[in-house]
Write a protein that holds these residues in place. Structure first.
Motif, PDB file in Angstrom:
ATOM      1  N   LEU A 406       0.966  -1.245  -0.171  1.00  0.00           N
ATOM      2  CA  LEU A 406      -0.014   0.083  -0.054  1.00  0.00           C
ATOM      3  C   LEU A 406       1.018   0.971  -0.063  1.00  0.00           C
ATOM      4  O   LEU A 406       0.636   2.052  -0.572  1.00  0.00           O
ATOM      5  CB  LEU A 406      -1.328  -0.127   1.018  1.00  0.00           C
ATOM      6  CG  LEU A 406      -2.247  -0.757   1.503  1.00  0.00           C
ATOM      7  CD1 LEU A 406      -3.168  -1.188   2.647  1.00  0.00           C
ATOM      8  CD2 LEU A 406      -3.237  -1.081   0.051  1.00  0.00           C
ATOM      9  N   ASN A 410       1.103   3.826  -2.714  1.00  0.00           N
ATOM     10  CA  ASN A 410       0.654   5.054  -2.725  1.00  0.00           C
ATOM     11  C   ASN A 410       1.159   6.524  -3.328  1.00  0.00           C
ATOM     12  O   ASN A 410       0.957   7.569  -3.554  1.00  0.00           O
ATOM     13  CB  ASN A 410      -0.104   5.829  -1.080  1.00  0.00           C
ATOM     14  CG  ASN A 410      -1.315   4.872  -0.324  1.00  0.00           C
ATOM     15  OD1 ASN A 410      -1.927   4.441  -1.353  1.00  0.00           O
ATOM     16  ND2 ASN A 410      -1.323   4.389   0.177  1.00  0.00           N
ATOM     17  N   LEU A 456      -7.161   4.565  -1.256  1.00  0.00           N
ATOM     18  CA  LEU A 456      -6.431   5.910  -0.912  1.00  0.00           C
ATOM     19  C   LEU A 456      -7.466   7.192  -0.611  1.00  0.00           C
ATOM     20  O   LEU A 456      -7.697   7.079   0.663  1.00  0.00           O
ATOM     21  CB  LEU A 456      -5.270   6.404  -0.956  1.00  0.00           C
ATOM     22  CG  LEU A 456      -4.662   7.231   0.061  1.00  0.00           C
ATOM     23  CD1 LEU A 456      -4.351   6.468   1.655  1.00  0.00           C
ATOM     24  CD2 LEU A 456      -3.135   8.685   0.315  1.00  0.00           C
TER      25      LEU A 456
END
Length: 842
Positions: A406, A410, A456
């Motif tokens: 993640l 991001n 996100l």
């Protein structure tokens, strides 16, 4: 493993149908866009095409360039030149060609075609090889003409009917002597072609005693190059140029390709968007599919299957699904392409006629999306599933993303989005020519960045809807938790809608802003009530200005008459106006001196004055077409715009030097102002001529806005399909999500959640996801619309950003409607699950 994979495909028919549907949607989106864009591109290309089968060598006048103080001119092609060309060794025959604009009215008095597509020409002799007569006979004199078979079909005219037409003078009422067939591209595009005998065509089209072109055919055994060489030797080199038919065809193809490059690039952008949307719909589906089968794949590992075998079984399933869905999607895409064209025509867009085009490239692209992308989309989740230890996989269906993955995602998304936004902001400070490429690059980077960051962004944006969802009790809270539980799935579901609404919103903002800017421009520069011009924007006969000036109720009028001159060794085009009236008919801001066009005083727009170093009081010597010269004085410098610019001179000074005076427009002011009655009175004064249009300010802006409206309708048509794909994609994702959560839904039902509450939960989840995609899309669209406007503002001084709030609200409601419609079937399916069966589901 191969047999296992095939049995697995057929064993889960519901899952198979949902997977095939997802792939088919992606393929249909791509192939439908390609079919539509290729059909549109081919139609416009054909509308510009002209056959050269009967032309071996074309003889055309050679423009004599201006030099010193002499204005350039174009020599005439005379009958003597035609006779000389026909006697050249190797020539079989020579045909004099005359062509020009001819306005033909239909039975309701409306102009046939769109102005520029309404053409006239000459029929050579009693049997012209260029045009095959299907009925009637060759025309003779001013009272007869021929019409093409397509125009006859569209208008209902036949041999013996009387028609109304005009070139740039009075309305004529000849009789249809015959109907012919032609391969002229303008006719295929919806225009018309009328033919007269050669003397009549020369008189009507302003070519009295001359030709626009001489087409020479070669005798048997003579090549085009040999005939060209003979013509070059026999004809005066300084007056004419010769080109072979092969070269004409090649040049035409190159010109059409160049003129179509902008449209083709725009359409390819849509095809790329279609490919992008189709790809991630397929990838998202297979990611969910493999996640649902994690236990099953782990069991295969436990009984001895290797990682490679598990991965290959997934790829085999993907290949079977991709092949079937690719073929079905291609067929659906052809239907979608045809439907989009019909939809565009229903919007009133002027699209040329032409066949539906399915190229080999479209077929290859469709199968590539269906098979290659499906296999690639399945490879990564299949490989990921194969790496999970069997014991871990069998104990947990959901393999959650690691924190590291993640963070990497991001970070990459933030870098792309930041770089894209920076490039877009930088492009707004550039000029229009250099900034277009930079803005396109920035837009692509920003969209990719937002797409990567969507998981996100989903949490805070969906959390913002929590207060409203609480109003629906347990169903609302569960819907919010389900929407944020798997951010990647939520993001992939919402992204198709996001991309579609980004483009729709951006184009809508730009179109509204441009319309406002054009309205301001017309209001700021023109005081006249009406502007009179030719329907195809060719020059008007000077008689028009004379008739308008003598019409009852006209208080002031002025032609805008073009004339070439040489000033300071450079060619300058002057605009002849009525000096005593032009100030009353325009409202141009004067930057230097005063707006005085009388005698030898002229006014110049600021850009031209700056370029030449002129200012109020400057003395200029102008050399005219007739070889005479006059000293002019710059009385003032005004701020020009896209509607009015250039050098204005009193037409009493300019006209005596012109060989053939012609006006581009006539400005008219009336005592009663703009009204339907006044417009009708002016039109009747001109004989209700179909070639001439009388427009007030609103008509002018509406006419310019038609271009933007056509493009906007094109975008709405293409992206309407994206919305349909988004709806079906959300349905598919929700259905698979319900399938994945069968056990969980069974537990909720077992502890007391009613069927109505289950339906409400799924519907609210779909609504939240769709609104999430809608908010992102509208936000990005407004940003891109603003940025594009800033870029256009460097060229259009009156540009002003206009946010169409009603349209934006409508788009948001459209996103909500997508969510509601998409949830109907999955919600019903979830509510109808058998409680005990769902609890036991794996």
């Amino acid at each position: 493993m191969f047999r296992t994979a095939l049995r697995n495909v057929l064993a889960h028919k519901a899952r198979l149908m949902m997977t095939v549907l997802a792939v088919m949607l992606g393929v249909a989106f791509v192939s439908g866009t390609l079919v539509f864009t290729n059909t549109l591109s081919r139609a416009f290309e054909n509308s510009s095409a002209q056959g050269f089968d009967g032309v071996d060598v074309a003889v055309r006048p050679k423009h004599q360039a201006a030099s010193g103080d002499r204005v350039g001119s174009t020599p005439d092609l005379t009958p003597a030149l035609l006779a000389k060309a026909e006697k050249v060794p190797g020539a079989a025959s020579a045909t004099g060609v005359v062509s020009g604009f001819t306005a033909l009215a239909d039975k309701h008095g409306k102009l046939v075609g769109d102005g520029w597509q309404s053409m006239g020409g000459n029929y050579w002799g009693t049997e012209d090889p260029r045009y095959k007569l299907v009925s009637g006979h060759a025309p003779h004199g001013k009272g007869e003409l021929l019409i093409d078979s397509e125009t006859a079909r569209r208008t209902g005219y036949g041999v013996g009917d009387t028609v109304r037409l005009s070139v740039d003078g009075p309305v004529l009422t000849p009789r249809v002597a015959g109907v012919f067939t032609t391969d002229d591209g303008n006719v295929a595009a919806g225009g018309s072609l009328t033919l007269f005998d050669t003397p009549t065509a020369q008189t009507l089209l302003g070519k009295k005693g001359t030709y626009d072109e001489i087409d020479v055919t070669a005798a048997p055994g003579t090549s085009q190059s040999a005939l060209k060489a003979a013509l070059d030797k026999a004809l005066p080199a300084g007056q004419v140029s010769t080109t072979t038919g092969e070269k004409l065809a090649a040049d035409q193809a190159e010109q059409i390709s160049a003129s179509m490059s902008g449209l083709r690039q725009a359409l390819l952008v849509f095809a790329g968007i279609a490919l992008f949307v189709g790809t991630f719909i397929i990838a998202n589906t297979f990611t969910m599919l493999v996640a649902q089968r994690t236990k099953e794949l782990a069991l295969l590992r436990a009984v001895g299957a290797s990682r490679g075998q598990v991965t290959r079984s997934v790829l085999t399933e993907a290949l079977a699904v991709g092949t079937v869905a690719g073929a079905a999607g291609l067929a659906a895409g052809v239907g979608i392409g045809a439907g989009l064209r019909a939809l565009l025509n229903s919007f009133g867009a002027s699209v040329p006629d032409g066949p539906l085009v399915v190229t080999p490239g479209t077929v290859v692209a469709a199968l590539a999306v269906g098979i290659v992308i499906t296999v690639l989309a399945a490879w990564l989740p299949g490989r990921r599933a194969a790496k999970i230890p069997p014991v871990a996989a069998m104990s947990s269906v959901h393999a959650t993303a690691t924190t590291r993955s993640l963070v990497v995602r991001n970070t990459i998304g933030t870098l792309f989005a930041a770089a894209g936004a920076a490039v877009v902001f930088a492009a707004t400070t550039m000029n229009t020519d250099t900034g277009q490429g930079a803005m396109g690059l920035g837009a692509v980077l920003l969209i990719i960045g937002v797409f990567v960051l969507t998981p996100l962004l989903s949490r805070p944006l969906i959390a913002a809807a929590a207060p409203l969802l609480r109003l629906f009790g347990v169903s609302g809270r569960l819907a919010r938790q389900n929407a944020v539980r798997n951010p990647r799935r939520t993001a992939a579901t919402a992204s198709a809608l996001m991309i579609g609404l980004t483009l729709i919103t951006g184009m809508t903002v730009m179109a509204g802003s441009l319309q406002k800017s054009i309205d301001k421009m017309a209001a700021a520069s023109i005081r006249a009530d009406y502007v009179v011009s030719m329907a195809n924007h060719t020059p008007l006969s000077p008689d028009v200005a004379t008739k308008l000036a003598a019409t009852d109720g006209v208080t002031a009028s002025s032609p805008l008459r073009n004339g070439a001159s040489r000033i300071g060794g450079e060619t300058e085009f002057l605009t002849g106006v009525t000096g005593s009236a032009i100030g009353e008919l325009t409202d141009l801001k004067v930057k230097q001196g005063r707006f005085d066009v009388s005698g030898t005083r002229i006014v110049v727009d600021a850009d031209r004055a700056k370029e030449q170093g002129w200012k109020a009081g400057s003395k200029l010597t102008a050399h005219f077409e007739d070889g005479k010269q006059t000293t002019l004085t710059v009385a003032g410098v005004y701020e020009g715009n896209e509607m009015i610019r250039g050098i204005m001179i009193d037409d009493k000074v300019l006209t005596p030097h012109l060989r053939a005076p012609a006006d581009m427009q006539v400005l008219v002011r009336t005592a009663d102002g703009a009204s339907d009655a006044t417009k009708d009175r002016l039109a009747k004064a001109l004989g209700s001529n179909p070639a001439i249009q009388v427009q007030d300010k609103q008509d002018i802006t509406d006419g310019i806005a038609k271009v933007f409206t056509l493009m906007l309708n094109l975008v709405y048509g293409l992206l309407g399909m994206a919305v349909v794909v988004a709806v079906l994609g959300v349905i598919n994702t929700l259905a698979m999500s319900v399938f994945e959560r069968s056990q969980e839904i069974g537990m909720l039902r077992a502890i007391g959640l009613e069927r109505g509450s289950v339906k409400r939960m799924v519907r609210l989840e779909s609504l939240v996801i769709s609104l999430f995609g809608g908010v992102l899309g509208i936000g990005l669209g407004v940003f891109f619309g603003w940025a594009a406007g800033e870029l256009l503002g460097t060229r259009m001084a009156t540009y002003e950003l206009v946010l169409p709030w009603s349209r934006l609200v409508l788009f948001l409601l459209l996103a909500a409607l997508v969510g509601v419609l998409a949830a109907l079937w999955p919600a019903r399916r979830a509510a109808r699950l058998n409680v005990l069966g769902a609890i036991k589901a794996e």
